[in-house]
Motif scaffolding. Structure first.
Motif, PDB file in Angstrom:
ATOM      1  N   UNK A   1     -20.310 -14.888  15.912  1.00 29.92           N
ATOM      2  CA  UNK A   1     -19.346 -14.206  16.868  1.00 29.92           C
ATOM      3  C   UNK A   1     -18.931 -12.929  16.471  1.00 29.92           C
ATOM      4  N   UNK A   2     -19.241 -12.355  15.191  1.00 32.54           N
ATOM      5  CA  UNK A   2     -18.994 -11.031  14.604  1.00 32.54           C
ATOM      6  C   UNK A   2     -19.748  -9.901  15.595  1.00 32.54           C
ATOM      7  N   UNK A   3     -19.128  -8.961  15.990  1.00 34.77           N
ATOM      8  CA  UNK A   3     -19.855  -7.985  16.921  1.00 34.77           C
ATOM      9  C   UNK A   3     -20.352  -7.025  15.939  1.00 34.77           C
ATOM     10  N   UNK A   4     -21.305  -7.496  15.220  1.00 34.81           N
ATOM     11  CA  UNK A   4     -21.685  -6.425  13.798  1.00 34.81           C
ATOM     12  C   UNK A   4     -22.109  -5.094  14.443  1.00 34.81           C
ATOM     13  N   UNK A   5     -22.818  -5.003  15.281  1.00 38.50           N
ATOM     14  CA  UNK A   5     -23.435  -3.809  15.947  1.00 38.50           C
ATOM     15  C   UNK A   5     -23.179  -3.443  17.671  1.00 38.50           C
ATOM     16  N   UNK A   6     -21.981  -2.931  17.701  1.00 37.00           N
ATOM     17  CA  UNK A   6     -21.442  -2.835  18.835  1.00 37.00           C
ATOM     18  C   UNK A   6     -22.459  -2.108  19.946  1.00 37.00           C
ATOM     19  N   UNK A   7     -23.256  -1.007  19.421  1.00 26.16           N
ATOM     20  CA  UNK A   7     -23.899  -0.205  20.206  1.00 26.16           C
ATOM     21  C   UNK A   7     -25.426  -0.471  20.181  1.00 26.16           C
ATOM     22  N   UNK A   8     -26.041  -1.688  19.692  1.00 25.26           N
ATOM     23  CA  UNK A   8     -27.299  -2.185  19.632  1.00 25.26           C
ATOM     24  C   UNK A   8     -27.540  -2.441  21.187  1.00 25.26           C
ATOM     25  N   UNK A   9     -28.934  -2.106  21.505  1.00 30.09           N
ATOM     26  CA  UNK A   9     -29.519  -2.101  22.759  1.00 30.09           C
ATOM     27  C   UNK A   9     -30.894  -2.614  22.538  1.00 30.09           C
ATOM     28  N   UNK A  10     -31.185  -3.728  23.193  1.00 26.79           N
ATOM     29  CA  UNK A  10     -32.558  -4.401  23.030  1.00 26.79           C
ATOM     30  C   UNK A  10     -33.722  -3.813  23.729  1.00 26.79           C
ATOM     31  N   UNK A  11     -33.247  -2.665  24.411  1.00 26.05           N
ATOM     32  CA  UNK A  11     -34.313  -1.924  25.269  1.00 26.05           C
ATOM     33  C   UNK A  11     -34.423  -0.128  24.766  1.00 26.05           C
ATOM     34  N   UNK A  12     -33.829   0.030  23.719  1.00 29.93           N
ATOM     35  CA  UNK A  12     -33.838   1.683  23.269  1.00 29.93           C
ATOM     36  C   UNK A  12     -34.848   2.319  22.185  1.00 29.93           C
ATOM     37  N   UNK A  13     -35.660   1.031  21.853  1.00 35.17           N
ATOM     38  CA  UNK A  13     -36.599   1.575  20.963  1.00 35.17           C
ATOM     39  C   UNK A  13     -36.000   1.790  19.496  1.00 35.17           C
ATOM     40  N   UNK A  14     -34.685   1.521  19.182  1.00 36.35           N
ATOM     41  CA  UNK A  14     -34.131   1.432  17.912  1.00 36.35           C
ATOM     42  C   UNK A  14     -33.566   0.219  17.486  1.00 36.35           C
ATOM     43  N   UNK A  15     -33.436   0.187  16.175  1.00 30.61           N
ATOM     44  CA  UNK A  15     -32.434  -0.854  15.523  1.00 30.61           C
ATOM     45  C   UNK A  15     -31.105  -0.124  14.811  1.00 30.61           C
ATOM     46  N   UNK A  16     -29.890  -0.791  15.207  1.00 33.04           N
ATOM     47  CA  UNK A  16     -28.946  -0.367  14.423  1.00 33.04           C
ATOM     48  C   UNK A  16     -28.806  -0.805  13.041  1.00 33.04           C
ATOM     49  N   UNK A  17     -28.831   0.258  11.909  1.00 32.06           N
ATOM     50  CA  UNK A  17     -28.793  -0.342  10.629  1.00 32.06           C
ATOM     51  C   UNK A  17     -27.438  -0.141  10.220  1.00 32.06           C
ATOM     52  N   UNK A  18     -26.826  -1.282  10.021  1.00 28.87           N
ATOM     53  CA  UNK A  18     -25.267  -1.636   9.594  1.00 28.87           C
ATOM     54  C   UNK A  18     -25.143  -1.931   7.980  1.00 28.87           C
ATOM     55  N   UNK A  19     -24.486  -0.930   7.249  1.00 30.46           N
ATOM     56  CA  UNK A  19     -24.333  -0.996   6.082  1.00 30.46           C
ATOM     57  C   UNK A  19     -22.873  -1.219   5.702  1.00 30.46           C
ATOM     58  N   UNK A  20     -22.707  -2.203   4.869  1.00 28.75           N
ATOM     59  CA  UNK A  20     -21.263  -2.562   4.266  1.00 28.75           C
ATOM     60  C   UNK A  20     -21.285  -2.400   2.804  1.00 28.75           C
ATOM     61  N   UNK A  21     -20.660  -1.389   2.440  1.00 31.42           N
ATOM     62  CA  UNK A  21     -20.673  -1.059   0.844  1.00 31.42           C
ATOM     63  C   UNK A  21     -19.828  -1.794   0.230  1.00 31.42           C
ATOM     64  N   UNK A  22     -19.929  -1.877  -1.208  1.00 37.20           N
ATOM     65  CA  UNK A  22     -19.376  -2.496  -2.102  1.00 37.20           C
ATOM     66  C   UNK A  22     -17.756  -1.976  -2.153  1.00 37.20           C
ATOM     67  N   UNK A  23     -16.976  -2.954  -2.035  1.00 43.73           N
ATOM     68  CA  UNK A  23     -15.404  -2.706  -2.106  1.00 43.73           C
ATOM     69  C   UNK A  23     -14.593  -3.846  -2.717  1.00 43.73           C
ATOM     70  N   UNK A  24     -13.219  -3.825  -2.917  1.00 43.52           N
ATOM     71  CA  UNK A  24     -12.380  -4.930  -3.369  1.00 43.52           C
ATOM     72  C   UNK A  24     -12.541  -6.154  -2.417  1.00 43.52           C
ATOM     73  N   UNK A  25     -12.251  -7.253  -2.948  1.00 45.98           N
ATOM     74  CA  UNK A  25     -12.382  -8.399  -2.038  1.00 45.98           C
ATOM     75  C   UNK A  25     -11.633  -8.269  -0.853  1.00 45.98           C
TER      76      UNK A  25
END
Length: 286
Positions: A197-221
């Motif tokens: 249920x996490x909306x990880x990639x809100x703008x992802x579209x299965x018909x746009x010829x692109x993938x959304x690259x989602x990077x979550x960087x290192x950070x405190x817990x």
């Protein structure tokens, strides 16, 4: 489609009993010919078996979750076979982007035309929803043998434990240029939802010829906890450790980092991720 069209019912034997009964009744009432194939849990054996049905099958109805749909996408990518879905798995993340009832999915599977949608590909395996490296793959690996009614709770529990234990990796990767970042995880998203249920990639579209690259960087817990909680509301995108960019191809060079695709653990890096435009004939519910 006419009454001679052959359907294939692909189902997860532990998740689709009620839905399978309903779709059988509808197919009988319409006098449609069909065959049934239950998944075995052996991905490559199931894949090989399904591909033998390609010449005589017009439409596959996948009854299950993201794993069953992933199997169908791999079996029927770049073929004329249409893939419909009746979601009845523990996560059903790919299906979430339509917010449709089970009855709407059933009606679509029987009556709607298909449309060509994109798939993602990581090395030689297709994915229809989201694939990633790092933390998410570690959670999937820890959860992969847990099935049934408690699977979703186990996934959440493993995710919490792993967030505390997992050490972010220094990932070397390239798109149009070489990059290096210490990341908790990096996901390539064709669909929007992930992890129950996490909306990880809100703008992802299965018909746009692109993938959304989602990077979550290192950070405190506590900031990582914040990012994951906010992702349920698509509000994580404003955090400094989160970066989302569209890509058509991405090459991960760092070795020995776990990879998951559509909630299935599939191996380790290095890996080449790419979008496969219009690769699957998919039946949308609306």
């Amino acid at each position: 489609m006419n009454h001679q069209t052959r359907y294939l019912l692909l189902y997860h034997p532990l998740q689709a009993k009620a839905q399978l009964k309903a779709i059988r009744q509808r197919l009988h009432s319409l006098s449609y010919a069909y065959v049934e194939v239950a998944t075995s849990g052996d991905f490559y054996a199931d894949l090989q078996g399904l591909q033998t049905y390609i010449p005589n099958t017009k439409r596959v109805i996948a009854l299950g979750g993201d794993g069953t749909l992933n199997l169908a996408a791999n079996a029927f990518a770049y073929s004329e076979v249409e893939v419909a879905l009746i979601p009845c798995g523990s996560g059903n993340d790919f299906a979430r982007q339509w917010r449709c009832s089970e009855q709407q999915w059933i009606e679509a599977a029987l009556t709607h035309a298909s449309s060509a949608i994109d798939l993602g590909k990581v090395n030689e395996r297709y994915f229809i929803n989201i694939a990633g490296v790092g933390y998410d793959a570690a959670v999937v690996a820890a959860s992969q043998n847990k099935r049934g009614r408690w699977a979703h709770l186990n996934y959440a529990w493993q995710g919490t434990k792993m967030l505390y234990r997992y050490a972010p990796s220094l990932l070397q990767f390239s798109t149009t240029k070489a990059q290096e970042h210490r990341l908790l995880m990096m996901c390539l998203a064709n669909g929007r939802y992930f992890g129950g249920g996490m909306c990880l990639a809100p703008k992802a579209n299965i018909c746009d010829g692109q993938l959304s690259c989602v990077q979550i960087g290192a950070a405190p817990f506590w900031r990582q906890i914040q990012a994951l909680i906010l992702s349920y509301f698509a509000a994580h995108t404003r955090l400094k450790q989160v970066n989302i960019t569209p890509v058509s191809q991405l090459d991960v060079h760092t070795a020995n980092i776990g990879i998951e695709a559509d909630g299935e653990y599939i191996g380790t890096t290095p890996a080449l991720f790419s979008v496969q435009r219009g690769a699957l004939n998919f039946v949308m519910p609306v």
